[in-house]
Design a protein around this motif. Structure first.
Motif, PDB file in Angstrom:
ATOM      1  N   VAL A 159       0.838  -1.206   0.000  1.00 27.93           N
ATOM      2  CA  VAL A 159       0.000   0.000   0.000  1.00 27.93           C
ATOM      3  C   VAL A 159       0.873   1.256   0.000  1.00 27.93           C
ATOM      4  O   VAL A 159       0.656   2.182  -0.788  1.00 27.93           O
ATOM      5  N   GLU A 163       0.852   3.983  -2.980  1.00 28.88           N
ATOM      6  CA  GLU A 163       0.446   5.382  -2.709  1.00 28.88           C
ATOM      7  C   GLU A 163       1.543   6.365  -3.096  1.00 28.88           C
ATOM      8  O   GLU A 163       1.268   7.482  -3.517  1.00 28.88           O
ATOM      9  N   GLN A 187      -7.559  -4.778  -1.897  1.00 28.77           N
ATOM     10  CA  GLN A 187      -7.116  -3.367  -1.896  1.00 28.77           C
ATOM     11  C   GLN A 187      -7.288  -2.706  -3.259  1.00 28.77           C
ATOM     12  O   GLN A 187      -7.210  -1.476  -3.362  1.00 28.77           O
ATOM     13  N   ARG A 190      -9.039   0.617  -4.315  1.00 30.81           N
ATOM     14  CA  ARG A 190      -8.456   1.904  -3.879  1.00 30.81           C
ATOM     15  C   ARG A 190      -7.379   2.417  -4.822  1.00 30.81           C
ATOM     16  O   ARG A 190      -6.930   3.548  -4.673  1.00 30.81           O
ATOM     17  N   PHE A 191      -6.897   1.571  -5.750  1.00 28.12           N
ATOM     18  CA  PHE A 191      -5.714   1.954  -6.527  1.00 28.12           C
ATOM     19  C   PHE A 191      -5.945   1.825  -8.036  1.00 28.12           C
ATOM     20  O   PHE A 191      -6.109   0.724  -8.547  1.00 28.12           O
ATOM     21  N   SER A 192      -5.905   2.983  -8.713  1.00 30.90           N
ATOM     22  CA  SER A 192      -6.060   2.944 -10.174  1.00 30.90           C
ATOM     23  C   SER A 192      -4.705   2.788 -10.856  1.00 30.90           C
ATOM     24  O   SER A 192      -4.623   2.804 -12.081  1.00 30.90           O
ATOM     25  N   GLN A 217      -8.059  -2.069 -12.206  1.00 32.24           N
ATOM     26  CA  GLN A 217      -9.033  -1.091 -12.672  1.00 32.24           C
ATOM     27  C   GLN A 217      -8.761  -0.750 -14.145  1.00 32.24           C
ATOM     28  O   GLN A 217      -7.612  -0.789 -14.583  1.00 32.24           O
TER      29      GLN A 217
END
Ligand SMILES: Cc1ncc(COP(=O)(O)O)c(C=O)c1O
Length: 353
Positions: A159, A163, A187, A190-192, A217
């Motif tokens: 993560v 980020e 998770q 939350r992450f493209s 995604q």
């Protein structure tokens, strides 16, 4: 003469490529036997296989790209995110020791690979990876469990890195996650900028069929989809994958064999005084010192393991697949015999049965 493919060690026990040593599910072979002539004469349809895969991983079908082994997914991720975007000064970050296709794909798209060495005992170098991120970073390869060490990267570290690099594609390679560790899949919403790579080669025993999957995604996946050829996986492989997903008992049964095999390999290493690293995957890395006599003596017993000594991050190491328990026992006998031979008379070894 150059011959395509990975050199074959010949017949015997293949413990050098982290394959499933027990073979695939009987249901897979049964499904392949049902293949009709028109299944072979027509181009494959992916829809059903994609929907089944999406259901299996608990994601939308448009988050799924099936690939010709995860190898293809790794290359196409680099092509889609670096070559297609015409980024000429791109860097990728590769924590080492690493799976060869990461540097190879980096080179294929003309990018520069920034190699980040591991911490003590191959601990994942989270801070060093964070420090290596620059505006030129376009891709970060994270492999958990790591091939060849078997070490995991914690979800918290995955993560943090994801980020910290919103402008880069983070490829989380979970080729061996069925054998240990926690998947990053929950998770992903939350992450493209993250793609998770999975394969049917290892836990499902379909290495010869070549089916992998890249999950993420659309923002991360569409550039990869855009460069992937439309009929990249053959129809028989899709049939095999579908059947493998339908056999819910196969995977837990094999994973239990792998866990027990790992424990037996650890115990053997302790008995023989060989350093090893506890692994979350279906292989164990062992430091034997000079590897060549070891590899040769095992090969003479028709046991093939992987020589890792040419990689400067894993000097004196071999990697042994941990699969079916009886295969592991054969490998352990081989190890014991080689160590006994090296230590000379007076040392005891079990005789091959
Ligand atoms: C870390 C890792 N990723 C990906 C793969 C690729 O697997 P496949 O192309 O067979 O799906 C492998 C195979 O050895 C691997 O070790």
């Amino acid at each position: 003469m150059v011959i395509q493919g990975y050199p074959s060690p010949g017949d015997g026990l293949r413990l050098h490529l982290n394959e499933n040593t027990g073979g695939c599910s009987a249901r897979v072979l049964e499904a392949i036997r049902q293949v009709r002539p028109s299944d072979v004469s027509t181009y494959p349809q992916y829809r059903e296989a994609v929907i089944a895969t999406a259901r299996h991983f608990g994601v939308n079908p448009d988050w799924i790209l099936l690939t010709n082994g995860l190898d293809e997914g790794i290359l196409m991720a680099a092509v889609g995110h670096i070559a297609r975007a015409r980024v000429y000064d791109a860097e990728t970050i590769i924590p080492i020791p690493a799976f060869d296709p990461y540097p190879n794909s980096t080179a294929a798209v003309g990018a520069t690979g920034i190699r980040v060495p591991p911490g003590p005992d191959f601990a994942f170098p989270t801070q060093a990876v964070l420090d290596a991120i620059t505006p030129r970073t376009r891709m970060i390869f994270l492999n958990t469990p790591n091939n060849p060490t078997g070490q995991l990267i914690s979800i918290a570290d995955l993560v943090r890195i994801s980020e910290a690099a919103p402008g880069a594609l983070v490829l989380i390679d979970e080729a061996y996650i069925e054998f240990g560790g926690t998947t990053f899949l929950p998770q992903l919403p939350r992450f493209s900028n993250v793609l998770v790579g999975r394969t049917f080669s290892k836990a499902y025993g379909l290495a010869g069929m070549r089916v992998g999957v890249v999950i993420g995604q659309p923002q991360a996946l569409d550039p990869v989809r855009a460069v992937t050829l439309p009929f990249n996986i053959n129809g028989v492989a899709l049939t095999a994958m579908h059947a493998a997903l339908g056999d819910a008992e196969f995977l837990p049964r094999y994973a239990a064999q792998v866990r027990e095999s790992r424990e037996r390999l650890y115990a053997a290493c302790r008995r023989l005084g060989l350093q090893y690293w506890p692994s979350a995957a279906n292989y164990v890395m062992v430091r034997v010192g000079e590897t060549a006599p070891f590899i040769e003596a095992l090969a003479a017993r028709k046991i093939h393991v992987r020589d890792r000594s040419k990689d400067p991050t894993t000097p004196g190491c071999i990697r042994i697949t941990a699969g079916m328990i009886d295969h592991t026992e054969a490998a352990i006998e081989g190890l014991e015999a080689v160590v006994a031979l090296q230590r000379g008379p007076g040392s005891t070894a079990r005789q091959p049965q």
